[in-house]
Design an enzyme around this catalytic site. Structure first.
Site: not given
Length: 591
Positions: A186, A232, A281
């Site tokens: 997170w 969402e 990433d």
């Protein structure tokens, strides 16, 4: 459109946009290397039928081209968003005639958008319940050689606010620690992290349901940078063109998405952290080891013949690039209503999205553009933007060269560069010298042009410069010695500019490690420059202080050389590259 992953895959296969790979493939490095090569060629979606160590097939590259995104959703979502944007003024001051003219839109939103419940027997995800599921049997990918282990790269993490019960769906990578635990990455300013923060303050575990697969709309909605408070799941329904089916089952704290492949049910306890990472990433660098919350699995619900969806991130351009571009185009018509005065806005996927954005704004009075820039930096995930270019000139923001030309030809350095030190930074950006900390800058260029930008450098040799290139008019790119041992190069160039009019004519001078490679194309320039500098540390210019205000003079020098303390760039493992070279015809016989 497609109510589940299977429908989408069948459509892609019928179009010749899906290739099944029957040869056994290792999810550690090998699968990711195949995926990256296919993405680089604009190739098809991939279905790996035999993945070592797991009974579950893997599907990747679902959205790796603009065509496949259109195949997933059609043109209806874009048309509907444009129609909604056109309708909003009428809704603010409704009349009987205006409302009657909106009846088609009302029908779409009232009858084809929303959520619905179905019984468990009509929910494929509820076919099998396993209270002793072993997470290490999932074919989670190890994408890069320095990754800390296998990761779920497309987990759709659903949580609810402990007090308001408002839901959030987001994609947060999850490193598999063992049979029953994973990390929960997170980042700051992410909805799931907000929910965990509240639960932790209350001393409570936060229930979490992690979906793998489902309607393509669900996957893309989980990525969408929606304004806070916009669910969402409703956005997924809009993309889907129908109500999103869910089901309630015993043993799950939240309704399950009926058409998901897996639902991992568990919780994230308060005050528990574990080292997570490294991970290659989407910035194109490794994010390092840091302590993150821990997800504890309780049970799994899944389809009888469950598929495992995955993606691979790294140096742009990867699959996530196309998803981000699609979402920005889709949501662009709504920007003026969320942020009045902002006519166009674009975050550059080439920089990992948060490192650079640009905007066309209204400037109906002096300095109005600055107000709009501040508004942008205060809106949702845009608050993590590191560098923001702003103009009122009509320009296609997707064209970085044209955007730099529009801004720099109007840029007045004594007033139009604003740097904010000591701000929050995107978790994945390590240029700020402290984790989650860094700085921001706004560079404005509005009104009539104030200078003609040079297209070539015609002055004397520059101190320290071994190579010199021009990316776009007014943007001079230099390379010479590495940063270590030559930290003072920006100061030397500024001293040179005092007597070198040709150098001073360039509003922006950028220092990189390889000028030739950096200007190869837009992707190379944006990635090389904006992922490698922090404004407060690495932006240099002649300065003056007056009335508690810092002003600048030209040239502005950005030091975008790699610093010794930056994480390394992601590079494939040589042995894996050689293995994939040897086996290529096994994966794709006859191709």
């Amino acid at each position: 459109m497609h109510a589940n992953l299977r429908s989408f895959l069948q459509a892609l296969e019928a179009d010749g946009e899906l290739v099944r790979i029957a040869a056994p493939v290792d999810p550690k490095l090998e699968l990711a290397e195949i995926h990256r090569r296919v993405v680089a060629e604009g190739g098809p979606a991939l279905w790996f039928e035999r993945v070592k160590g797991s009974p579950y097939p893997v599907v990747t590259n679902l959205f790796g081209t603009p065509h496949r995104l259109e195949r997933a959703f059609g043109r209806r979502p874009e048309a509907l968003v444009r129609r909604l944007a056109e309708a909003l003024p009428a809704l603010f001051s409704p009349s009987a005639k205006a409302l009657w003219n909106l009846r088609d839109l009302a029908g779409e939103l009232l009858f084809r958008t929303g959520l619905k419940m179905v019984p468990p027997e009509k929910a494929p995800v509820a076919a099998i319940r396993d209270d002793d599921f072993d997470l290490t049997t999932l074919p989670a990918l190890t994408s890069w050689p320095e990754d800390g282990g296998p990761f779920l790269t497309l987990p759709l993490v659903y949580t609810e606010h402990p007090e308001t019960k408002a839901g959030n769906l987001g994609i947060y990578r999850m490193q598999i620690f063992g049979p029953r635990t994973t990390g929960m990455h997170w980042q700051i300013h992410k909805g799931g992290g907000f929910h965990h923060h509240v639960a932790e303050a209350r001393g409570e575990p936060l229930p979490a349901t992690v979906f793998l697969g489902g309607p393509p709309a669900l996957i893309v909605a989980a990525v969408a940078p929606l304004p806070e408070g916009v669910p969402e799941l409703l956005f997924a329904s809009l993309l889907l063109g129908g109500r999103l089916a869910r089901t309630r089952v015993d043993g799950a704290p939240h309704p399950l998405v009926a058409e998901a492949e897996f639902a991992l049910v568990g919780e994230v306890p308060p005050h528990e952290r574990a080292p997570e990472g490294p991970f290659g990433d989407h910035y194109g660098y490794y994010s390092l080891v840091h302590d993150f919350p821990v997800f504890h699995l309780k049970r799994v619900f899944r389809r009888k013949d469950a598929l495992f969806p995955a993606t691979v991130v790294g140096k742009p351009v990867q699959e996530d690039y196309w998803i981000g571009e699609y979402l920005q185009r889709l949501l662009q018509p709504l920007f003026p209503f969320v942020m009045p005065g902002v006519r166009d806005l674009w975050s550059y996927a080439e920089t990992g999205f948060h490192a650079l954005a640009s905007a066309v704004v209204r400037e109906s009075y002096s300095r109005e553009a600055l107000a709009h820039a501040l508004r942008i930096l205060g809106e949702g995930q845009l608050t993590l933007t590191k560098f923001l270019l702003v103009t009122d000139a009509p320009v296609d923001l997707r064209d970085a060269r044209a955007t730099f030309t529009a801004v720099l030809s109007r840029f007045r350095p004594e007033r139009d560069l604003v740097i904010f030190a000591e701000t929050a930074m995107d978790t994945l950006d390590y240029t700020g010298r402290r984790f989650n900390h860094g700085s921001k800058a706004i560079l404005l260029g509005t009104g009539d042009p104030v200078r003609t930008l040079p297209a070539a450098y015609d002055g004397p040799p520059l101190p320290g410069a071994a190579a010199l290139r021009v990316f776009s008019p007014g943007v001079l790119v230099l390379s010479g010695r590495p940063y270590a041992g030559a930290e003072d190069w920006p100061k030397r160039l500024l001293a040179e500019a005092e007597t070198n009019e040709a150098l001073r004519a360039f509003p922006l001078v950028v220092l990189v490690d390889d000028a030739r490679a950096a200007v190869r194309d837009q992707t190379a320039f944006l990635w090389t420059v904006f992922t490698r500098f922090d404004p407060a540390y690495d932006l240099h210019a002649p300065t003056f202080v007056g009335h508690n205000r810092l002003g600048f003079a030209l040239p502005i020098v950005i030091d975008a050389r790699m610093k010794p303390f930056y994480p390394g760039t992601v590079e494939p493992d040589p042995e894996t590259k050689a293995l994939v070279d040897r086996r290529w015809t096994e994966y794709f016989p006859g191709r």
